[in-house]
Scaffold this active site. Structure first.
Site, mmCIF file in Angstrom:
data_model
loop_
_atom_site.group_PDB
_atom_site.id
_atom_site.type_symbol
_atom_site.label_atom_id
_atom_site.label_comp_id
_atom_site.label_asym_id
_atom_site.label_seq_id
_atom_site.Cartn_x
_atom_site.Cartn_y
_atom_site.Cartn_z
ATOM 1 N N ASP A 1 29.246 0.044 -9.496
ATOM 2 C CA ASP A 1 28.679 1.237 -10.128
ATOM 3 C C ASP A 1 28.776 2.411 -9.159
ATOM 4 O O ASP A 1 28.065 2.475 -8.173
ATOM 5 C CB ASP A 1 27.215 0.937 -10.496
ATOM 6 C CG ASP A 1 26.494 2.164 -11.026
ATOM 7 O OD1 ASP A 1 27.167 3.203 -11.241
ATOM 8 O OD2 ASP A 1 25.274 2.079 -11.223
ATOM 9 N N GLU B 1 38.793 10.688 19.929
ATOM 10 C CA GLU B 1 37.972 10.263 21.083
ATOM 11 C C GLU B 1 36.507 10.350 20.659
ATOM 12 O O GLU B 1 35.940 11.435 20.636
ATOM 13 C CB GLU B 1 38.188 11.195 22.275
ATOM 14 C CG GLU B 1 39.630 11.338 22.726
ATOM 15 C CD GLU B 1 39.767 12.503 23.717
ATOM 16 O OE1 GLU B 1 38.953 12.608 24.646
ATOM 17 O OE2 GLU B 1 40.681 13.316 23.529
ATOM 18 N N GLU C 1 32.617 10.123 20.956
ATOM 19 C CA GLU C 1 31.506 10.118 21.914
ATOM 20 C C GLU C 1 30.215 9.757 21.194
ATOM 21 O O GLU C 1 30.051 10.036 20.006
ATOM 22 C CB GLU C 1 31.374 11.488 22.575
ATOM 23 C CG GLU C 1 32.578 11.812 23.444
ATOM 24 C CD GLU C 1 32.554 13.218 24.038
ATOM 25 O OE1 GLU C 1 33.293 13.444 25.003
ATOM 26 O OE2 GLU C 1 31.828 14.087 23.516
ATOM 27 N N GLU D 1 30.024 9.303 29.711
ATOM 28 C CA GLU D 1 30.370 10.714 29.514
ATOM 29 C C GLU D 1 29.479 11.600 30.376
ATOM 30 O O GLU D 1 28.647 11.130 31.145
ATOM 31 C CB GLU D 1 30.267 11.083 28.031
ATOM 32 C CG GLU D 1 31.628 11.235 27.340
ATOM 33 C CD GLU D 1 32.545 12.265 28.003
ATOM 34 O OE1 GLU D 1 32.043 13.176 28.694
ATOM 35 O OE2 GLU D 1 33.772 12.166 27.838
ATOM 36 N N GLU E 1 31.895 7.285 25.970
ATOM 37 C CA GLU E 1 33.098 7.483 25.158
ATOM 38 C C GLU E 1 33.930 6.212 25.219
ATOM 39 O O GLU E 1 34.056 5.605 26.282
ATOM 40 C CB GLU E 1 33.920 8.664 25.696
ATOM 41 C CG GLU E 1 35.250 8.860 24.960
ATOM 42 C CD GLU E 1 36.017 10.114 25.422
ATOM 43 O OE1 GLU E 1 35.385 11.189 25.559
ATOM 44 O OE2 GLU E 1 37.237 10.006 25.637
ATOM 45 N N HIS F 1 37.199 14.696 19.710
ATOM 46 C CA HIS F 1 38.489 15.375 19.821
ATOM 47 C C HIS F 1 39.505 14.583 19.007
ATOM 48 O O HIS F 1 39.512 13.350 19.065
ATOM 49 C CB HIS F 1 38.964 15.403 21.274
ATOM 50 C CG HIS F 1 38.029 16.134 22.199
ATOM 51 N ND1 HIS F 1 38.088 16.021 23.563
ATOM 52 C CD2 HIS F 1 37.015 16.989 21.931
ATOM 53 C CE1 HIS F 1 37.151 16.778 24.108
ATOM 54 N NE2 HIS F 1 36.486 17.376 23.138
ATOM 55 N N ARG G 1 40.903 23.603 29.025
ATOM 56 C CA ARG G 1 40.097 22.857 28.060
ATOM 57 C C ARG G 1 39.071 23.730 27.337
ATOM 58 O O ARG G 1 38.174 23.207 26.701
ATOM 59 C CB ARG G 1 39.369 21.705 28.774
ATOM 60 C CG ARG G 1 40.274 20.557 29.147
ATOM 61 C CD ARG G 1 39.523 19.500 29.946
ATOM 62 N NE ARG G 1 40.452 18.489 30.447
ATOM 63 C CZ ARG G 1 40.579 17.270 29.927
ATOM 64 N NH1 ARG G 1 39.834 16.878 28.928
ATOM 65 N NH2 ARG G 1 41.461 16.424 30.437
ATOM 66 N N GLU H 1 45.542 18.562 20.837
ATOM 67 C CA GLU H 1 44.179 18.041 20.741
ATOM 68 C C GLU H 1 43.297 19.102 20.095
ATOM 69 O O GLU H 1 43.109 20.182 20.654
ATOM 70 C CB GLU H 1 43.658 17.723 22.153
ATOM 71 C CG GLU H 1 42.228 17.227 22.198
ATOM 72 C CD GLU H 1 41.653 17.187 23.609
ATOM 73 O OE1 GLU H 1 41.832 18.169 24.376
ATOM 74 O OE2 GLU H 1 41.026 16.179 23.961
ATOM 75 N N ARG I 1 39.712 20.219 19.402
ATOM 76 C CA ARG I 1 38.496 19.849 20.125
ATOM 77 C C ARG I 1 37.199 20.108 19.350
ATOM 78 O O ARG I 1 36.120 19.769 19.808
ATOM 79 C CB ARG I 1 38.462 20.605 21.470
ATOM 80 C CG ARG I 1 39.629 20.225 22.365
ATOM 81 C CD ARG I 1 39.716 21.098 23.604
ATOM 82 N NE ARG I 1 38.542 20.981 24.457
ATOM 83 C CZ ARG I 1 38.334 20.009 25.344
ATOM 84 N NH1 ARG I 1 39.224 19.052 25.473
ATOM 85 N NH2 ARG I 1 37.252 19.991 26.080
HETATM 86 P P1 ADP Z 1 41.120 13.367 27.246
HETATM 87 O O1 ADP Z 1 41.961 13.673 28.426
HETATM 88 O O2 ADP Z 1 41.065 14.512 26.279
HETATM 89 O O3 ADP Z 1 39.759 12.821 27.608
HETATM 90 P P2 ADP Z 1 41.694 10.663 26.367
HETATM 91 O O4 ADP Z 1 42.555 10.019 27.396
HETATM 92 O O5 ADP Z 1 40.250 10.317 26.385
HETATM 93 O O6 ADP Z 1 41.929 12.240 26.449
HETATM 94 O O7 ADP Z 1 42.248 10.322 24.887
HETATM 95 C C1 ADP Z 1 43.551 10.614 24.527
HETATM 96 C C2 ADP Z 1 43.820 10.046 23.143
HETATM 97 O O8 ADP Z 1 45.097 10.528 22.697
HETATM 98 C C3 ADP Z 1 43.905 8.518 23.081
HETATM 99 O O9 ADP Z 1 43.229 8.038 21.946
HETATM 100 C C4 ADP Z 1 45.427 8.277 22.942
HETATM 101 O O10 ADP Z 1 45.754 7.059 22.298
HETATM 102 C C5 ADP Z 1 45.827 9.467 22.120
HETATM 103 N N1 ADP Z 1 47.272 9.738 22.104
HETATM 104 C C6 ADP Z 1 48.204 9.463 23.040
HETATM 105 N N2 ADP Z 1 49.428 9.811 22.602
HETATM 106 C C7 ADP Z 1 49.286 10.318 21.353
HETATM 107 C C8 ADP Z 1 50.162 10.825 20.363
HETATM 108 N N3 ADP Z 1 51.475 10.886 20.563
HETATM 109 N N4 ADP Z 1 49.638 11.242 19.197
HETATM 110 C C9 ADP Z 1 48.313 11.195 18.963
HETATM 111 N N5 ADP Z 1 47.445 10.717 19.852
HETATM 112 C C10 ADP Z 1 47.907 10.285 21.038
HETATM 113 MG MG MG Z 2 39.708 15.010 24.834
HETATM 114 MG MG MG Z 3 34.949 13.059 26.112
HETATM 115 MG MG MG Z 4 38.471 11.599 26.461
HETATM 116 MG MG MG Z 5 40.173 10.312 29.191
#
Ligand code: ADP
Ligand code: MG
Ligand code: MG
Ligand code: MG
Ligand code: MG
Length: 440
Positions: free
Chosen positions: A51, A129, A131, A185, A192, A241, A312, A329, A331
């Site tokens: 439902d 990502e 958090e 974090e 995270e 992100h 950033r 990315e 954000r």
């Molecule tokens: P940050 O430096 O912003 O903290 P993270 O290392 O925590 O980044 O996370 C980076 C994310 O991006 C991971 O989930 C990773 O798998 C993802 N990632 C890596 N390559 C690609 C891609 N080609 N397309 C989309 N996401 C990607």
């Molecule tokens: Mg990030």
């Molecule tokens: Mg973070």
């Molecule tokens: Mg990160």
């Molecule tokens: Mg990281």
């Protein structure tokens, strides 16, 4: 052997006794129906009726019969349930009794947008990502009392929640997640966990599963996990992100070794499209009144509509890796969002940028928060909507994003935003009492 027969054999081999059929409501909350294993064959062939009128943003009473059809790729055992009578789950697609997909199903909306990208030869990858905070339970109720006072990348003994985080990672891994990293974090009690990027449908499924697993494991350890965007004033909020890339014929379409910054025209068009629709995307990616308490200066969350390959502080950042890992990315999103709708909105905006060959303004080379208002105006840097009702206004006026999400979802989201905003707007907050009670 048919797909269904293979699946049924697997279910029996895993000693499964109950199956949870999961789907998401318009707000991205998991709903589920549990069925005994003897119903599995029926579920996998005809689907299971339910439902829809009691699900947020779904159907009106008069058209409430709906059907859940399990997506066989999403089969996973719930690792914390008893080993002698296992519980498995499927994520389902929602159909109307006439066999048509239900337009209010967020998963359908994402699939439809992914199909549009596929027509242009693109597959869309996301890497969210997530958090979250781990807070203490007090008298059986969630609280905002910190479990630990660690900071970014801290190790035990500061990081008391490390064991809980490890349990979460183990449960996710058991369920097929490829966990890439987990760390403390910036804020107290904030964590995270990152899992490997993949096709946006799979990662959207992963986000809803991630939230559910994290909350469950935390609770089993006497803690409350929250993805609320800004649970505590004065410290960082929870972001999600979203790393995005398009692949074409197995190659990353954002990468071009010959181009400036090695970023392809496609990636520039995509960024331009996302920036162009960023105000309305905010309504989708930041869906609560509280989400906007996170999008303020001073806490690593974006406020200004700009992109950057180097810092950033921008709304869209291009992380340093190139080749297969070339990505942008976004954000702004926070983990209270509906990931299906958020990814669909980002993709729709990016595709439009590509179709119209839009160009983004010059990337912001320096810290945007350190710029004066004057400098920002001269650089044409606008700000994100400052509250839910403003974001909602941009959203309902944005034809492209509304078309991508479809009238059913747009109407539902519009109603939810207005109701929540009215309830918040008319409440008397502690801040007001503190400011005015003694003074007047
Ligand atoms: P940050 O430096 O912003 O903290 P993270 O290392 O925590 O980044 O996370 C980076 C994310 O991006 C991971 O989930 C990773 O798998 C993802 N990632 C890596 N390559 C690609 C891609 N080609 N397309 C989309 N996401 C990607
Ligand atoms: Mg990030
Ligand atoms: Mg973070
Ligand atoms: Mg990160
Ligand atoms: Mg990281």
């Amino acid at each position: 052997m048919t797909e269904v027969a293979k699946m049924l054999e697997k279910i029996e081999g895993d000693n499964v006794k109950f199956i949870r059929l999961q789907f998401s409501d318009i707000q991205g909350q998991i709903k589920n129906v549990a069925i005994p294993v003897k119903q599995a064959e029926k579920a996998l062939t005809d689907g299971i009726s339910f439902d829809g009128s009691s699900i947020e943003g779904f159907a009106r009473i008069e058209e409430s019969d709906m059907v859940l059809k399990p997506d066989m790729d999403t089969y996973a055992l719930l690792p914390w349930r008893p080993k002698e009578a296992r519980v498995a789950r499927f994520i389902c697609d929602v159909y109307l009794p006439n066999g048509k997909p239900f337009e209010g199903d967020p998963r359908y909306v994402l699939k439809k947008t992914l199909a549009e990208a596929a027509e242009m030869g693109f597959s869309f990858n996301t890497g969210p990502e997530c958090e979250f905070f781990l807070f203490k339970m007090v008298n059986g109720e969630p609280s905002i009392e910190f479990k630990d006072h660690g900071g970014y990348f801290d190790l035990a003994p500061t990081d008391l929640a490390e064991d809980v985080r490890r349990d979460i990672v183990l449960a996710l891994t058991d369920m097929g997640f490829d966990v890439e990293a987990s760390h403390h974090e910036v804020a107290e009690s904030q964590h995270e966990i990152d899992f490997k990027y993949g096709d946006a449908l799979k990662t959207a499924d992963n986000v809803v599963t991630f939230r559910f697993v994290t909350k469950t494991i935390a609770l089993m350890n006497g803690l409350h996990a929250t993805f609320m965007a800004k649970p505590v004033y004065g410290i960082n909020g929870n972001g999600m992100h979203v790393n995005c890339s398009l692949f074409k014929e197995g190659e990353n379409a954002f990468f071009d070794p010959e181009a400036p910054l090695q970023l392809s025209d496609t990636s520039m068009h995509f960024i331009a499209g996302v920036l162009n629709h960023s105000k309305s995307i905010t309504r989708v990616a930041n869906p609560t009144v509280n989400s906007y308490k996170r999008l303020v200066p001073g806490y690593e969350a974006p406020v200004y509509i700009a992109w950057s390959a180097s810092n950033r502080t921008a709304l869209v950042r291009v992380p340093a890796p190139r080749g297969k890992s070339t990505r942008i990315e976004l954000r702004s999103p926070d983990p209270t969002c509906n990931p299906y709708l958020t990814f669909a909105a980002i993709l729709a905006a990016g595709i439009e940028g590509i179709k119209k060959e839009m160009q983004p303004p010059a990337g912001a080379a320096k810290n945007i928060f350190a710029m004066s208002e004057d400098e920002r105006t001269k650089s044409h840097i606008e700000t994100l909507p400052c509250d839910l009702i403003t974001a909602n206004k941009h959203f309902i006026e944005d034809e492209l994003i509304c078309k991508a999400l479809g009238p059913h979802i747009v109407e539902g989201m519009n109603n939810i935003a207005k109701l929540e905003w009215d309830s918040f707007r008319t409440a008397v907050h502690p801040w007001e009492v503190e400011q005015y009670l003694a003074r007047y």
